[in-house]
Design a protein around this motif. Structure first.
Motif, PDB file in Angstrom:
ATOM      1  N   VAL A 152       1.252  -1.031  -0.341  1.00 31.01           N
ATOM      2  CA  VAL A 152       0.158  -0.051  -0.242  1.00 31.01           C
ATOM      3  C   VAL A 152       0.862   1.145  -0.025  1.00 31.01           C
ATOM      4  N   PHE A 153       0.742   2.188  -0.842  1.00 37.11           N
ATOM      5  CA  PHE A 153       1.596   3.275  -0.999  1.00 37.11           C
ATOM      6  C   PHE A 153       0.210   4.710  -0.917  1.00 37.11           C
ATOM      7  N   HIS A 154       1.495   5.492   0.104  1.00 38.12           N
ATOM      8  CA  HIS A 154       0.517   6.754   0.170  1.00 38.12           C
ATOM      9  C   HIS A 154       1.185   7.516  -0.656  1.00 38.12           C
ATOM     10  N   MET A 155       0.562   7.814  -1.443  1.00 40.88           N
ATOM     11  CA  MET A 155       1.426   8.366  -2.329  1.00 40.88           C
ATOM     12  C   MET A 155       2.099  10.255  -1.989  1.00 40.88           C
ATOM     13  N   HIS A 156       0.732  11.173  -1.225  1.00 40.06           N
ATOM     14  CA  HIS A 156       0.892  12.089  -0.812  1.00 40.06           C
ATOM     15  C   HIS A 156       1.049  12.164   0.481  1.00 40.06           C
ATOM     16  N   GLY A 157       1.247  10.810   1.092  1.00 40.86           N
ATOM     17  CA  GLY A 157       1.578  10.839   2.232  1.00 40.86           C
ATOM     18  C   GLY A 157       0.349  10.065   3.528  1.00 40.86           C
ATOM     19  N   GLU A 158       1.180  10.376   4.197  1.00 44.45           N
ATOM     20  CA  GLU A 158       0.260   9.417   5.669  1.00 44.45           C
ATOM     21  C   GLU A 158       0.411  10.344   6.839  1.00 44.45           C
ATOM     22  N   TYR A 159      -0.411  10.119   7.909  1.00 39.52           N
ATOM     23  CA  TYR A 159      -0.924  11.552   8.890  1.00 39.52           C
ATOM     24  C   TYR A 159       0.390  10.499   9.948  1.00 39.52           C
ATOM     25  N   LEU A 160       0.488   9.572  10.218  1.00 39.95           N
ATOM     26  CA  LEU A 160       1.521   8.981  11.191  1.00 39.95           C
ATOM     27  C   LEU A 160       2.783   9.405  10.671  1.00 39.95           C
ATOM     28  N   ARG A 161       3.664   9.513   9.816  1.00 37.08           N
ATOM     29  CA  ARG A 161       4.480  10.305   9.193  1.00 37.08           C
ATOM     30  C   ARG A 161       4.457  11.684   8.556  1.00 37.08           C
ATOM     31  N   LYS A 162       4.220  12.594   9.650  1.00 39.37           N
ATOM     32  CA  LYS A 162       4.058  13.819   9.357  1.00 39.37           C
ATOM     33  C   LYS A 162       4.100  14.488   7.942  1.00 39.37           C
ATOM     34  N   GLN A 163       5.674  14.213   8.253  1.00 35.33           N
ATOM     35  CA  GLN A 163       6.714  14.775   7.668  1.00 35.33           C
ATOM     36  C   GLN A 163       6.613  14.729   6.055  1.00 35.33           C
ATOM     37  N   SER A 164       5.277  13.666   5.961  1.00 40.81           N
ATOM     38  CA  SER A 164       5.968  12.886   4.348  1.00 40.81           C
ATOM     39  C   SER A 164       4.408  13.383   2.860  1.00 40.81           C
ATOM     40  N   LEU A 165       3.765  14.837   4.535  1.00 41.61           N
ATOM     41  CA  LEU A 165       1.966  15.706   3.888  1.00 41.61           C
ATOM     42  C   LEU A 165       2.911  15.996   2.651  1.00 41.61           C
ATOM     43  N   VAL A 166       1.386  15.620   1.556  1.00 53.66           N
ATOM     44  CA  VAL A 166       1.977  16.784   0.342  1.00 53.66           C
ATOM     45  C   VAL A 166       0.635  17.562   0.340  1.00 53.66           C
ATOM     46  N   LEU A 167       1.131  18.920   0.840  1.00 53.81           N
ATOM     47  CA  LEU A 167      -0.414  19.784   0.953  1.00 53.81           C
ATOM     48  C   LEU A 167      -0.233  20.973  -0.134  1.00 53.81           C
ATOM     49  N   SER A 168       0.893  21.284  -0.766  1.00 54.69           N
ATOM     50  CA  SER A 168       0.945  22.677  -1.533  1.00 54.69           C
ATOM     51  C   SER A 168       1.750  22.699  -2.479  1.00 54.69           C
ATOM     52  N   TYR A 169       1.384  23.701  -3.745  1.00 55.41           N
ATOM     53  CA  TYR A 169       2.213  23.299  -4.527  1.00 55.41           C
ATOM     54  C   TYR A 169       3.990  23.073  -4.358  1.00 55.41           C
ATOM     55  N   TYR A 170       4.597  23.824  -3.370  1.00 57.10           N
ATOM     56  CA  TYR A 170       5.624  23.678  -3.079  1.00 57.10           C
ATOM     57  C   TYR A 170       6.428  22.096  -3.009  1.00 57.10           C
ATOM     58  N   SER A 171       5.098  21.425  -1.934  1.00 58.66           N
ATOM     59  CA  SER A 171       6.073  19.970  -1.555  1.00 58.66           C
ATOM     60  C   SER A 171       5.442  19.258  -3.060  1.00 58.66           C
ATOM     61  N   TYR A 172       4.155  19.048  -3.453  1.00 54.03           N
ATOM     62  CA  TYR A 172       4.337  18.532  -4.608  1.00 54.03           C
ATOM     63  C   TYR A 172       4.754  18.801  -6.475  1.00 54.03           C
ATOM     64  N   ALA A 173       6.094  20.080  -5.809  1.00 55.65           N
ATOM     65  CA  ALA A 173       6.972  19.880  -6.642  1.00 55.65           C
ATOM     66  C   ALA A 173       8.375  19.588  -6.401  1.00 55.65           C
ATOM     67  N   ASN A 174       8.708  18.945  -4.688  1.00 56.31           N
ATOM     68  CA  ASN A 174       9.332  18.553  -4.485  1.00 56.31           C
ATOM     69  C   ASN A 174       8.723  16.324  -4.577  1.00 56.31           C
ATOM     70  N   SER A 175       7.429  16.404  -4.293  1.00 58.94           N
ATOM     71  CA  SER A 175       7.264  15.312  -4.812  1.00 58.94           C
ATOM     72  C   SER A 175       7.590  15.041  -6.637  1.00 58.94           C
ATOM     73  N   VAL A 176       7.073  15.499  -7.559  1.00 59.62           N
ATOM     74  CA  VAL A 176       7.816  15.561  -8.721  1.00 59.62           C
ATOM     75  C   VAL A 176       9.487  15.441  -8.929  1.00 59.62           C
ATOM     76  N   SER A 177      10.087  15.988  -8.080  1.00 58.99           N
ATOM     77  CA  SER A 177      11.259  15.976  -8.467  1.00 58.99           C
ATOM     78  C   SER A 177      11.843  15.093  -8.276  1.00 58.99           C
ATOM     79  N   ASN A 178      11.399  14.248  -6.989  1.00 57.73           N
ATOM     80  CA  ASN A 178      11.924  12.742  -6.198  1.00 57.73           C
ATOM     81  C   ASN A 178      11.265  11.948  -7.441  1.00 57.73           C
ATOM     82  N   LEU A 179       9.857  11.841  -8.767  1.00 58.50           N
ATOM     83  CA  LEU A 179       9.683  11.184  -9.077  1.00 58.50           C
ATOM     84  C   LEU A 179      10.164  10.855 -10.404  1.00 58.50           C
TER      85      LEU A 179
END
Length: 300
Positions: A152-179
């Motif tokens: 099971v993959f939480h693509m935009h993060g999970e609330y028990l790993r608070k640092q993983s949450l993708v919530l804004s354009y800034y974090s979406y861009a970081n997500s794309v960078s990782n992809l």
């Protein structure tokens, strides 16, 4: 038990991509409701609805990512999983991808609430980096009742790993960078593994998304979720034999779907349903369609 995930690329993996739409059958919130709650706590509302969802956190909190995350964690909660989700997860999927931050999927699979201790036992960093901020290469091997484990993959993060949450354009861009980094690492590996008749070791949710027959249920394909749209175009560019993205969208007949034009150009199979007889009935139709499609794949 092996802590590696090997993908047999001779046939497309069967993948469920789950959004939060199905959770609303049991009163679960959606992204707009989450933002409304954040706005009400901050007292800012004017002009917000005219911004893309993923830009609203910046409008409320500026560059204070920690504040966005802490506010979100105050309102994120699991809901009672709807019966439709239980039926959907009973189908023979090889993996589940979700943009949800909450753990209804894990609750259904295990039959009990999902705790942080369980999360830690199931935690699997596919690239070996257990301290990764985002979940690009992180999955949970969730134990099924038959003893097997479902990735099971939480693509935009999970609330028990608070640092993983993708919530804004800034974090979406970081997500794309990782992809992009994962995509660069893969190079022509999909084709090479197919030609050699060898399985591939999974490194992230992108592997399942690109190579699988992906059934998107309860996912709105909001245009501001540009990491998902990047993955859609990347799937359309793939030269190795791969599966199709099936997009189930339950929308009133009169509503315009700007995504439809993009779907057509990206070889996405749009399956549009209307909620004329209620959303529970519409999800029953989605379930029947998924079951029939998965059965036909197995027969082939």
């Amino acid at each position: 038990m092996s802590r590696r995930i090997l993908l047999d690329l001779s046939t497309p993996p069967r993948v469920l991509l789950l959004g939060n739409g199905i959770l609303r059958l049991k009163g679960g919130g959606d992204w707009s409701q989450l933002l409304n709650q954040l706005r009400s706590r901050d007292g800012k509302a004017e002009g917000m609805p005219h911004l893309p969802f993923a830009m609203q956190p910046e409008a409320m909190f500026g560059a204070n990512v920690e504040e966005v995350t802490s506010r979100a964690l105050q309102v994120l909660r699991d809901v009672q999983p709807p019966h439709a989700l239980k039926k959907l997860l009973s189908l023979p999927f090889d993996a589940v991808l979700t943009t949800n931050y909450t753990y209804e999927i894990e609750q259904v699979i295990t039959g009990k609430p999902w705790t942080d201790a369980q999360r830690r036992r199931a935690f699997l960093p596919l690239d070996g980096n257990s301290h990764a901020r985002y979940n690009t290469c992180i999955c949970s091997l969730v134990p099924r009742r038959d003893g097997s484990r479902l990735p099971v993959f939480h693509m935009h993060g999970e609330y028990l790993r608070k640092q993983s949450l993708v919530l804004s354009y800034y974090s979406y861009a970081n997500s794309v960078s990782n992809l992009i980094a994962l995509n660069r690492y893969r190079a022509n590996s999909y084709t090479e593994c197919q030609e050699a008749g060898k399985p591939m070791e999974c490194r992230g949710w992108l592997d399942y998304f690109l190579m699988g027959d992906v059934y998107a249920v309860g996912f709105g394909f909001d245009l501001s979720e540009f990491d998902v749209w990047w993955a859609i175009e990347r799937k359309a560019r793939e030269h190795a034999r791969h599966g199709t993205l099936h997009a189930y969208m339950i929308e009133p007949e009169e509503k315009q779907l700007p995504q439809a034009v993009l779907f057509q150009s990206m070889q996405v199979d749009l399956k549009r349903l209307t909620p004329d007889h209620g959303y529970p009935a519409a999800y029953e139709e989605v379930l029947k369609s998924c079951r029939a499609s998965l059965s036909s794949e197995k027969a082939v």
